[in-house]
Enzyme design. Structure first.
Site, short mmCIF file in Angstrom:
data_model
loop_
_atom_site.label_atom_id
_atom_site.label_comp_id
_atom_site.label_asym_id
_atom_site.label_seq_id
_atom_site.Cartn_x
_atom_site.Cartn_y
_atom_site.Cartn_z
CB ALA A 122 -0.90 0.04 1.19
N PRO A 123 0.24 2.37 -0.61
CG PRO A 123 0.35 4.50 -1.30
CD PRO A 123 1.22 3.62 -0.55
N GLY A 124 0.18 1.25 -3.44
CA GLY A 124 0.10 0.84 -4.67
C GLY A 124 1.10 1.49 -5.57
N GLY A 125 1.96 2.44 -5.16
CA GLY A 125 2.63 3.21 -6.18
C GLY A 125 3.74 2.19 -6.73
CE LYS A 126 9.00 2.04 -2.94
NZ LYS A 126 8.04 3.07 -2.12
CG ASP A 144 0.13 -2.74 3.43
OD1 ASP A 144 1.08 -2.40 2.85
OD2 ASP A 144 -0.54 -2.17 4.41
CB CYS A 241 11.61 6.24 3.49
SG CYS A 241 10.11 5.97 4.64
#
Length: 309
Positions: A122-126, A144, A241
């Site tokens: 989540a949220p699905g960018g990668k 997730d 990160c």
């Protein structure tokens, strides 16, 4: 120097740690995190070709420069109005994504037809970028634990036209229960997020070393599970990160010491730290990469690429 870090809101513990790691540069890194990042986006090649979309956006007055490590990635240099209100965004021709977040899928190099896991999706960018690089062929198992975040992931994948992904509302600590062997695995691990101060300023003061240790423990468990379901010769990309060596270099050193893997070189970013806090790590660790706000104009980010032997 430390006083300046205190004045920016850093706790004594973390101000002292960062000074120990980077000396005078710690202040440059901290000051860079006070500035907002450029808004970046990824062209969704499942729906449109790159030159077509860039032309459409140029006509509307948007200007941008390419992200060096992502063929489909661009950062805006002029945004006459919010790009998220354009028909191009709303119809899924592009996805807003931070530049450093584009690197883990690129480093993983998933191919059409492969079996891939995204262990914290989540949220699905990668996840959507993986699907794009796979041309919607093969299969992605995306995990997730957050129900609301998974709803957002489902909406994002739907808008972007992703059809090769199965979502699991479950921790990827249970990934072995599927009985699937994976060609590639992405673990963008849960972390303290100390590289994202630009959008989470409260993390300067409210994180503790207990938080770092907790995340490190979870990261190690997730890596162990991921490696157990990865085929021989398969690739796992690990990213965070976080700025903390305990969540990055120390975790990768532990993997090298305990599993039959090798660290593969990565092209972009700065070499990871091999002597954090005066602790000697393997020279191999330098093959992993760090991104810094002061030099790369991104959040603080760490990426390592592991091959199972």
């Amino acid at each position: 120097m430390l006083e300046k870090l205190f004045s920016l809101g850093y706790s004594k513990t973390f101000a002292e740690r960062y000074y120990q790691l980077w000396g005078g540069r710690a202040l440059k890194i901290a000051e860079a995190m006070e500035r907002p990042l450029p808004r970046c986006f990824r062209v969704n090649t499942l729906r449109i070709e790159i030159p077509k979309l860039t032309k459409l956006l140029n006509k509307k007055g948007f200007q941008f420069k390419r992200v060096p490590w992502a063929r489909e990635g661009f950062c805006l240099t002029r945004e006459p109005f919010s790009i998220t209100s354009t028909p191009e965004y709303l119809s899924g021709l592009l996805y807003i994504q931070e530049a450093s977040s584009m690197y883990p899928p690129v480093a993983l190099e998933p191919k059409p037809g492969e079996t891939v896991a995204d262990m914290a999706a989540a949220p699905g960018g990668k996840t959507s970028y993986l699907a794009q690089l796979m041309e919607n062929e093969g299969i992605i198992y995306a995990f997730d634990v957050g129900e609301e975040r998974l709803k957002e992931t489902r909406l994002n994948l739907s808008r972007l036209g992703v059809i090769n992904t199965v979502l699991f509302h479950k921790s990827s600590l249970y990934i072995d229960e599927l009985g699937v062997e994976f060609d590639k695995i992405l673990l963008d691990a849960p972390c303290t997020g100390s590289g994202t101060i630009h959008k989470n300023p409260e993390r300067k003061a409210n994180r503790t070393m207990e938080d770092v240790k907790f995340c490190q423990g979870l990261q190690m468990k997730l890596l162990e599970k991921g490696l157990s379901v990865l085929r021989k010769g398969g690739i796992l990309v690990y990213s965070t990160c976080s700025l903390e060596p305990e969540e990055n270099e120390f975790v990768i050193q532990w993997v090298l010491d305990n599993f039959d893997v090798e660290l593969l070189p990565l092209r972009y970013g700065e070499p990871a730290l091999t002597n954090p806090f005066g602790i000697e790590l393997s020279e191999e660790i330098a093959k992993a990469r760090r991104f810094y706000p002061d030099r790369h104009g991104t959040s603080g980010f760490f990426v390592a690429k592991l091959k199972k032997l």
